[in-house]
Design an enzyme around this catalytic site. Structure first.
Site, PDB file in Angstrom:
ATOM      1  CG  MET A   1     -26.847  -0.198  29.975  1.00  0.00           C
ATOM      2  SD  MET A   1     -25.974  -1.147  31.258  1.00  0.00           S
ATOM      3  CE  MET A   1     -26.800  -0.555  32.756  1.00  0.00           C
ATOM      4  CB  SER A   2     -33.475  -1.803  29.149  1.00  0.00           C
ATOM      5  OG  SER A   2     -33.398  -0.403  29.305  1.00  0.00           O
ATOM      6  NE  ARG A   3     -31.762  -5.958  24.186  1.00  0.00           N
ATOM      7  CZ  ARG A   3     -31.884  -4.819  23.512  1.00  0.00           C
ATOM      8  NH1 ARG A   3     -33.046  -4.181  23.483  1.00  0.00           N
ATOM      9  NH2 ARG A   3     -30.858  -4.292  22.855  1.00  0.00           N
TER      10      ARG A   3
ATOM     11  CG  ASP B   1     -25.581   4.320  21.666  1.00  0.00           C
ATOM     12  OD1 ASP B   1     -26.650   3.691  21.573  1.00  0.00           O
ATOM     13  OD2 ASP B   1     -24.623   4.156  20.892  1.00  0.00           O
ATOM     14  N   GLY B   2     -26.917   2.925  24.192  1.00  0.00           N
ATOM     15  CA  GLY B   2     -26.801   1.682  24.953  1.00  0.00           C
ATOM     16  C   GLY B   2     -27.944   1.426  25.914  1.00  0.00           C
ATOM     17  CG  ASN B   3     -30.534   4.526  27.106  1.00  0.00           C
ATOM     18  OD1 ASN B   3     -30.486   4.816  28.290  1.00  0.00           O
ATOM     19  ND2 ASN B   3     -30.073   5.338  26.159  1.00  0.00           N
ATOM     20  N   GLY B   4     -31.020   0.306  25.361  1.00  0.00           N
ATOM     21  CA  GLY B   4     -31.687  -0.970  25.104  1.00  0.00           C
ATOM     22  C   GLY B   4     -30.886  -2.137  25.655  1.00  0.00           C
TER      23      GLY B   4
ATOM     24  CG  HIS C   1     -33.625   6.673  26.615  1.00  0.00           C
ATOM     25  ND1 HIS C   1     -34.161   5.469  26.231  1.00  0.00           N
ATOM     26  CD2 HIS C   1     -32.845   7.075  25.572  1.00  0.00           C
ATOM     27  CE1 HIS C   1     -33.769   5.167  25.012  1.00  0.00           C
ATOM     28  NE2 HIS C   1     -32.947   6.113  24.590  1.00  0.00           N
TER      29      HIS C   1
END
Length: 351
Positions: free
Chosen positions: A199-201, A194-197, A190
């Site tokens: 970025m992970s995808r 913000d934007g971690n999801g 993490h």
């Protein structure tokens, strides 16, 4: 279904997908990318649809009833994916600066500056967080922000070593596993406020693009199961629950694409010779008719975007189809739809 069975099923579907030539269709890569973006932002609360994103990306037409922030979120993620795909094609190594650069694109228009006791940082510039983050309501906290830089560097070194080993192999399953692991590890670190999801995808898809795989997506309808699989993996300290979900999700999505492709091919083959549509020589009108068969609830602009023509052209071609009795309008202009008249019904009307 056991994991071994899932793997066998996925490999079989990948072979069928390739044999059908689905990825060789015109604009396949573009529309698949638009789908990835739409579903990734939908997981984060965006209500913009795939068709609305197509109009936004290709025509600059904003969607009515959608907030500016939602639409900027989608435009920013598109820019990030385009940069990611360039880096993947060049086989660029992962680095903290590379990830921060992609995050800056993801958060360009929806991020901002934060002032904390530990200093200031700007999420719109991809800067790492300088405060703690909690994993949802009642959830445990992610790692201390002071550990993030070192963990992110360690993450990059690990991914680089693994991807270089896999680039020279044909082991699709191991490549998918690494992409899923990268997704899980990045969202666990993490690094950003913000934007971690997203970025992970994106990183997951980045590796899949580099490996020449069909990119996997998490559709918005499966958001709850997706989040639960991440929570289960974290609580059980094993990637198995997340692997299981992602393989199931990919199998489901590829199966649907294959089924939709086969149906579209069959529709092109069963058109009766005596059907009046054969008397219409204009290819745009015929393409419009086929589009209505697949989705009869679009408006002029949406059909125009699908066919690459103006709204005025769509209105004229709809008039032609109505004139020969191929379609009738049901309901109002705003909330109605186009009813396709069967050949039998048209014959009975003429008697």
């Amino acid at each position: 279904m056991s994991m071994n069975h899932k793997i066998e099923t996925l490999l079989s579907l990948l072979d069928e997908y390739k044999a059908l030539g689905i990825a060789e269709q015109i604009d396949y890569n573009k529309f698949y990318l638009y789908s990835l973006i739409t579903h990734s932002t939908a997981i984060e609360g965006s209500t913009v649809t795939e068709i609305e994103n197509q109009l936004l990306f290709d025509e600059g037409i904003t969607a009515k009833g959608r907030s500016l922030q939602e639409q900027m979120m989608n435009l920013d993620l598109k820019a990030a994916y385009e940069q990611s795909m360039k880096l993947a094609k060049a086989h660029a190594d992962f680095s903290v600066d590379m990830l921060k650069g992609l995050s800056a694109l993801v958060m360009k228009n929806t991020g901002g500056e934060y002032n904390t006791a530990s200093g200031s940082f700007d999420s719109s510039k991809g800067e790492l967080r300088l405060l703690g983050v909690t994993a949802g309501v009642g959830g445990s906290s992610y790692m201390n922000f002071r550990k993030v830089p070192a963990k992110l560097e360690e993450f990059c070194q690990y991914i680089n070593s693994q991807r270089k080993e896999l680039l020279s192999t044909d082991d699709a399953i191991s490549k998918y596993r690494l992409s899923f692991e990268a997704h899980y590890q990045l969202v666990t670190i993490h690094p950003w406020v913000d934007g971690n999801g997203r970025m992970s995808r994106l990183v997951m898809n980045h590796l899949q693009y580099e490996f020449g795989l069909i990119p996997s997506k998490v559709v918005k309808d499966d958001k709850a199961e997706y989040i639960q699989s991440l929570m289960d993996a974290r609580e059980q300290e094993t990637l198995f629950p997340f692997y299981e979900f992602m393989f199931d999700e990919h199998i489901q999505n590829i199966s649907k694409e294959i089924e939709a492709y086969k149906k579209s091919q069959a529709a092109d083959l069963i058109k009766p010779v005596s059907d009046p549509i054969n008397d219409i020589s204009d290819p745009i009108t015929e393409r419009l008719y086929q589009a209505i068969l697949k989705n009869n609830k679009l408006n002029y602009a949406e059909y125009g975007a699908l066919l690459g023509v103006s709204e005025a052209t769509i209105k004229r071609r709809l008039g032609e189809l109505r004139k020969v009795g191929m379609i009738v309008r049901m309901g109002s202009n705003k909330s109605g739809y186009w009813e396709v008249v069967s050949l039998k019904d048209r014959k009975e009307e003429k008697v």
